[in-house]
Design a protein around this motif. Structure first.
Motif, PDB file in Angstrom:
ATOM      1  N   SER A 110       0.879  -1.208  -0.052  1.00  0.00           N
ATOM      2  CA  SER A 110       0.062   0.117  -0.227  1.00  0.00           C
ATOM      3  C   SER A 110       0.855   1.331   0.038  1.00  0.00           C
ATOM      4  N   TYR A 111       1.780   1.302   0.825  1.00  0.00           N
ATOM      5  CA  TYR A 111       2.743   2.609   0.934  1.00  0.00           C
ATOM      6  C   TYR A 111       3.579   2.641  -0.292  1.00  0.00           C
ATOM      7  N   ALA A 112       3.870   1.598  -1.198  1.00  0.00           N
ATOM      8  CA  ALA A 112       4.553   1.574  -2.297  1.00  0.00           C
ATOM      9  C   ALA A 112       3.798   2.116  -3.423  1.00  0.00           C
ATOM     10  N   LEU A 113       2.421   1.602  -3.488  1.00  0.00           N
ATOM     11  CA  LEU A 113       1.374   2.144  -4.291  1.00  0.00           C
ATOM     12  C   LEU A 113       1.112   3.759  -4.250  1.00  0.00           C
ATOM     13  N   LEU A 114       0.781   4.144  -2.974  1.00  0.00           N
ATOM     14  CA  LEU A 114       0.730   5.630  -2.584  1.00  0.00           C
ATOM     15  C   LEU A 114       2.071   6.436  -2.907  1.00  0.00           C
ATOM     16  N   ALA A 115       3.178   6.033  -2.779  1.00  0.00           N
ATOM     17  CA  ALA A 115       4.304   6.830  -3.219  1.00  0.00           C
ATOM     18  C   ALA A 115       4.519   6.907  -4.385  1.00  0.00           C
ATOM     19  N   ASN A 116       4.090   6.057  -5.441  1.00  0.00           N
ATOM     20  CA  ASN A 116       4.156   6.225  -6.917  1.00  0.00           C
ATOM     21  C   ASN A 116       3.029   6.998  -7.500  1.00  0.00           C
ATOM     22  N   THR A 117       2.093   7.475  -6.720  1.00  0.00           N
ATOM     23  CA  THR A 117       0.903   8.194  -7.160  1.00  0.00           C
ATOM     24  C   THR A 117       0.758   9.664  -6.668  1.00  0.00           C
ATOM     25  N   ALA A 118       2.107  10.237  -6.768  1.00  0.00           N
ATOM     26  CA  ALA A 118       2.198  11.771  -6.404  1.00  0.00           C
ATOM     27  C   ALA A 118       1.424  12.620  -7.234  1.00  0.00           C
ATOM     28  N   PRO A 119       0.824  13.568  -6.622  1.00  0.00           N
ATOM     29  CA  PRO A 119       0.098  14.458  -7.763  1.00  0.00           C
ATOM     30  C   PRO A 119       1.052  14.998  -8.866  1.00  0.00           C
ATOM     31  N   PRO A 120       0.564  15.558  -9.865  1.00  0.00           N
ATOM     32  CA  PRO A 120       1.645  16.031 -10.734  1.00  0.00           C
ATOM     33  C   PRO A 120       2.098  17.408 -10.488  1.00  0.00           C
ATOM     34  N   THR A 121       3.295  17.637 -10.836  1.00  0.00           N
ATOM     35  CA  THR A 121       4.068  18.976 -10.638  1.00  0.00           C
ATOM     36  C   THR A 121       3.598  19.901 -11.726  1.00  0.00           C
ATOM     37  N   CYS A 122       3.954  21.136 -11.322  1.00  0.00           N
ATOM     38  CA  CYS A 122       3.389  22.135 -12.515  1.00  0.00           C
ATOM     39  C   CYS A 122       4.203  21.764 -13.693  1.00  0.00           C
ATOM     40  N   TYR A 123       5.520  21.371 -13.686  1.00  0.00           N
ATOM     41  CA  TYR A 123       6.273  21.191 -14.883  1.00  0.00           C
ATOM     42  C   TYR A 123       5.899  19.984 -15.524  1.00  0.00           C
ATOM     43  N   ARG A 130       3.045  18.682 -15.684  1.00  0.00           N
ATOM     44  CA  ARG A 130       1.646  19.030 -16.052  1.00  0.00           C
ATOM     45  C   ARG A 130       2.091  19.846 -17.481  1.00  0.00           C
ATOM     46  N   VAL A 131       2.910  20.686 -17.575  1.00  0.00           N
ATOM     47  CA  VAL A 131       3.147  21.546 -18.623  1.00  0.00           C
ATOM     48  C   VAL A 131       3.898  20.623 -19.814  1.00  0.00           C
ATOM     49  N   LEU A 132       4.939  19.851 -19.607  1.00  0.00           N
ATOM     50  CA  LEU A 132       5.624  18.852 -20.388  1.00  0.00           C
ATOM     51  C   LEU A 132       4.557  17.950 -20.968  1.00  0.00           C
ATOM     52  N   SER A 133       3.706  17.564 -20.265  1.00  0.00           N
ATOM     53  CA  SER A 133       2.530  16.583 -20.972  1.00  0.00           C
ATOM     54  C   SER A 133       1.425  17.238 -21.675  1.00  0.00           C
TER      55      SER A 133
END
Length: 133
Positions: free
Chosen positions: A16-29, A31-34
């Motif tokens: 559960s911790y590993a899954l939560l660590a990989n789902t961090a919210p997107p950064t501004c950078y 978001r702009v890049l994608s």
């Protein structure tokens, strides 16, 4: 049986911790890049589509490199381009470009670093920037 249950609970907690660590919210950078990649790809598809009006061929090129300061002028030029507004795909693309511009100048202006101001590089890109994960 108690030891097995504790091990199972520990494993579940670790996963559960590993899954939560990989789902961090997107950064501004990120978001702009994608969004810039999405817009660039959509424009390429639009230019190669047979179903689209011939005015698309006359539109300014739209290669976006968010590391190039000239990208802001390129976005303004693209959004302000007067023709092709009757083509739904172009209107949608212009709206995405307008959103990217707003995000870059308003929300992310302190988070972005421009590595160059070579406007010609946005006309005929040769080498794309290497992105770090």
């Amino acid at each position: 049986k108690v030891l097995t249950t504790k091990m199972l609970l520990s494993l579940i907690a670790l996963l559960s911790y590993a899954l939560l660590a990989n789902t961090a919210p997107p950064t501004c950078y990120s978001r702009v890049l994608s969004l810039s990649k999405e817009i660039t790809e959509s424009f390429k598809e639009l230019q190669t589509s047979k179903a689209v009006d011939s005015c698309v061929a006359m539109m300014p090129r739209l290669y976006l490199d968010i590391h190039n300061y000239c990208v802001l002028a390129k976005l303004r030029e693209f959004v302000a381009y007067p023709t092709c507004d009757r083509v739904l795909e172009v209107s949608e693309l212009k709206e995405k470009a307008r959103s990217l511009y707003t995000i870059m100048i308003s929300y992310c202006r302190r988070d972005l670093v421009f590595l160059t101001d070579d406007c010609n590089a946005l006309e005929t890109p040769i080498v794309p920037h290497i992105e770090s994960p």
